[in-house]
Design a protein around this motif. Sequence first.
Motif, PDB file in Angstrom:
ATOM      1  N   GLY A   8      -0.448  -3.681   7.384  1.00 28.31           N
ATOM      2  CA  GLY A   8       0.046  -3.406   5.911  1.00 28.31           C
ATOM      3  C   GLY A   8       0.951  -2.022   6.075  1.00 28.31           C
ATOM      4  O   GLY A   8       1.415  -1.673   7.144  1.00 28.31           O
ATOM      5  N   VAL A  12       7.461   0.629  -0.653  1.00 28.70           N
ATOM      6  CA  VAL A  12       7.134  -0.077  -2.019  1.00 28.70           C
ATOM      7  C   VAL A  12       7.981   0.974  -3.053  1.00 28.70           C
ATOM      8  O   VAL A  12       7.965   2.153  -3.023  1.00 28.70           O
ATOM      9  CB  VAL A  12       5.707  -0.042  -2.225  1.00 28.70           C
ATOM     10  CG1 VAL A  12       5.066   1.155  -2.069  1.00 28.70           C
ATOM     11  CG2 VAL A  12       5.329  -0.922  -3.575  1.00 28.70           C
ATOM     12  N   SER A  17       2.359  -1.900  -5.815  1.00 31.34           N
ATOM     13  CA  SER A  17       0.863  -2.178  -5.215  1.00 31.34           C
ATOM     14  C   SER A  17       0.904  -2.422  -3.616  1.00 31.34           C
ATOM     15  O   SER A  17       2.234  -3.005  -3.256  1.00 31.34           O
ATOM     16  CB  SER A  17       0.000  -3.136  -5.901  1.00 31.34           C
ATOM     17  OG  SER A  17      -0.230  -2.804  -7.030  1.00 31.34           O
ATOM     18  N   MET A  18       0.288  -2.081  -2.758  1.00 33.39           N
ATOM     19  CA  MET A  18       0.194  -2.495  -1.530  1.00 33.39           C
ATOM     20  C   MET A  18      -1.333  -2.417  -0.857  1.00 33.39           C
ATOM     21  O   MET A  18      -2.349  -1.762  -1.441  1.00 33.39           O
ATOM     22  CB  MET A  18       1.004  -1.215  -0.661  1.00 33.39           C
ATOM     23  CG  MET A  18       0.938  -1.453   0.735  1.00 33.39           C
ATOM     24  SD  MET A  18       2.062  -0.088   1.642  1.00 33.39           S
ATOM     25  CE  MET A  18       3.609  -0.673   1.244  1.00 33.39           C
ATOM     26  N   THR A  19      -1.483  -3.178  -0.001  1.00 31.77           N
ATOM     27  CA  THR A  19      -2.944  -3.062   0.626  1.00 31.77           C
ATOM     28  C   THR A  19      -2.973  -3.032   2.038  1.00 31.77           C
ATOM     29  O   THR A  19      -1.933  -3.515   2.935  1.00 31.77           O
ATOM     30  CB  THR A  19      -3.576  -4.649   0.460  1.00 31.77           C
ATOM     31  OG1 THR A  19      -3.531  -4.937  -0.914  1.00 31.77           O
ATOM     32  CG2 THR A  19      -4.951  -4.746   1.215  1.00 31.77           C
ATOM     33  N   VAL A 115       3.488   4.466   4.794  1.00 32.64           N
ATOM     34  CA  VAL A 115       3.639   4.116   3.482  1.00 32.64           C
ATOM     35  C   VAL A 115       4.402   5.027   3.006  1.00 32.64           C
ATOM     36  O   VAL A 115       4.364   6.162   2.809  1.00 32.64           O
ATOM     37  CB  VAL A 115       2.103   3.908   2.778  1.00 32.64           C
ATOM     38  CG1 VAL A 115       2.422   3.709   1.161  1.00 32.64           C
ATOM     39  CG2 VAL A 115       1.114   3.235   3.536  1.00 32.64           C
TER      40      VAL A 115
END
Length: 119
Positions: A8, A12, A17-19, A115
């Motif tokens: 992951g 973004v 959203s992100m997992t 992220v």
Amino acid sequence: QVQLEESGGGLVQPGGSMTLSCEASGGFFSTEIYVMGWYREIPGKQRELVAAMTRDKITNYEDSVKGRFTISRGREGNTVYLQMNNLKPEDTAVYYCITGPQFGTIGVWGQGTQVTVSS
């Protein structure tokens, strides 16, 4: 020795959203992964707990992510997921998977995954 493999991460947009996923493997006692979770390191700041969960499903969240992030464990107990919703630019960080025998005691760190929340 516990080995952690993270997946992951990436780029973004704000509000997206992100997992993140993390799997523990190798030879270890179940107590070594009683707690699995995520820390993050924001540039210029110390690493901080994001969320962690025991095998018994007890959770601990950092205040700024409550209501937006959800941590879960896989059925076999050696995987942990972090569902991140309504992401904000201030969530931009390197996220590290961790394991340990109890909250606050880190046995193994993952290699980290970036992220980035940006438009």
